[in-house]
Design an enzyme around this catalytic site. Sequence first.
Site, PDB file in Angstrom:
ATOM      1  N   HIS A  19      -3.366  -5.717   1.406  1.00 42.86           N
ATOM      2  CA  HIS A  19      -2.788  -5.914   2.616  1.00 42.86           C
ATOM      3  C   HIS A  19      -2.679  -7.324   3.124  1.00 42.86           C
ATOM      4  CE1 HIS A  19      -2.298  -1.645   3.683  1.00 42.86           C
ATOM      5  NE2 HIS A  19      -3.301  -1.613   3.257  1.00 42.86           N
TER       6      HIS A  19
ATOM      7  N   GLU B 149      -0.577  -8.723   5.124  1.00 36.16           N
ATOM      8  CA  GLU B 149      -0.420  -8.613   6.681  1.00 36.16           C
ATOM      9  C   GLU B 149      -1.697  -8.479   7.665  1.00 36.16           C
ATOM     10  OE1 GLU B 149      -0.388  -6.146   5.076  1.00 36.16           O
ATOM     11  OE2 GLU B 149      -0.776  -4.124   6.119  1.00 36.16           O
TER      12      GLU B 149
ATOM     13  N   CYS C 166       1.028  -1.394  -0.068  1.00 37.42           N
ATOM     14  CA  CYS C 166       0.062   0.095   0.250  1.00 37.42           C
ATOM     15  C   CYS C 166       0.825   1.193  -0.063  1.00 37.42           C
ATOM     16  CB  CYS C 166      -1.001   0.025   1.056  1.00 37.42           C
ATOM     17  SG  CYS C 166      -2.355   1.130   0.987  1.00 37.42           S
TER      18      CYS C 166
END
Lengths: 226, 87
Positions: free
Chosen positions: A196, A198, A87
């Site tokens: 994302h 994560e 991002c």
Amino acid sequence: MTARIGVVTFPGSLDDRDTQRAIRLAGAEPVALWHKDQDLKQVDAVVLPGGFSYGDYLRAGAISRFSPVMETVIEQAKAGLPVLGICNGFQILTEAHLLPGGMLGNDHLHFICRDQKLRVENAETSWTGDYRAGQEIHIPLKNMDGRYVADRYTLDKLEAEGRVVFRYLDFNPNGSLNDIAGITNEAGNVVGLMPHPEHAVEPLVGTGRTDGLPFFTSILKKLVNA
Amino acid sequence: MARVVVDVMLKPEILDPQGQAVQRALPRLGFEGISDVRQGKRFELEVDGPVDEAALARIRDLAESFLANTVIEDFTVRVDEVAEATK
């Protein structure tokens, strides 16, 4: 000895701790790096996490690109250090010209936050070895400036060289050209993507899936086998 | 002291949804006959000392490396004549 993976915190980073946690869950050692560090503390790889570094003033990622840590990251990435930009991290990598093209405001002018379906197009990079080419995954997406743009020549080159790593499926959330969600450099050590991973590493939170974890196991395996 | 203005615009081939949103609002406000709007950024740099060719060259470097991202944007650099005239 386990692999050490650095996570840079810029002023305005949001997802640095989640990224450290994902690295730990994958079995590697997260190393916190500060944007003023020029020394990378002998890490084996670096992640530039999501957030709004410097408030996205000027352009997303434009001010961070000139932070002291990036001088070293740029130099070492060119020498082969694996670097992942998620991002805001992806925006920083394009501003640093480690990845081609640029990131602009979403075409609908709104912030977007959704569970996004992606297709893995390239499972050969340092960060995608634990996926299969053609695999479909779901990971969260949240951004304001996620529209990937590049000139026709660059797009054709990326497509011809298999450097589109992820593509949006079913829905293009931001007007990115060619539905591009993530790309890699020529050597395959630098990868940037808007969604994302994560935030998709534990079944209890987010999408309830762990489709993002292979990013972090991929790099660990790559480093251990290196 | 002098003022140098750097204007930054998205390259013509790149979609500018902000400009389009502005353009679409115009008929509602009674402005007809404006077929396109593009929105850019303007930087006003107050420069110490003379704005000679060397100073302008430095500002062009600054614009090219930082104020604009030339992958997606074009820029122009000029001395602000109004600021010059009022000093």
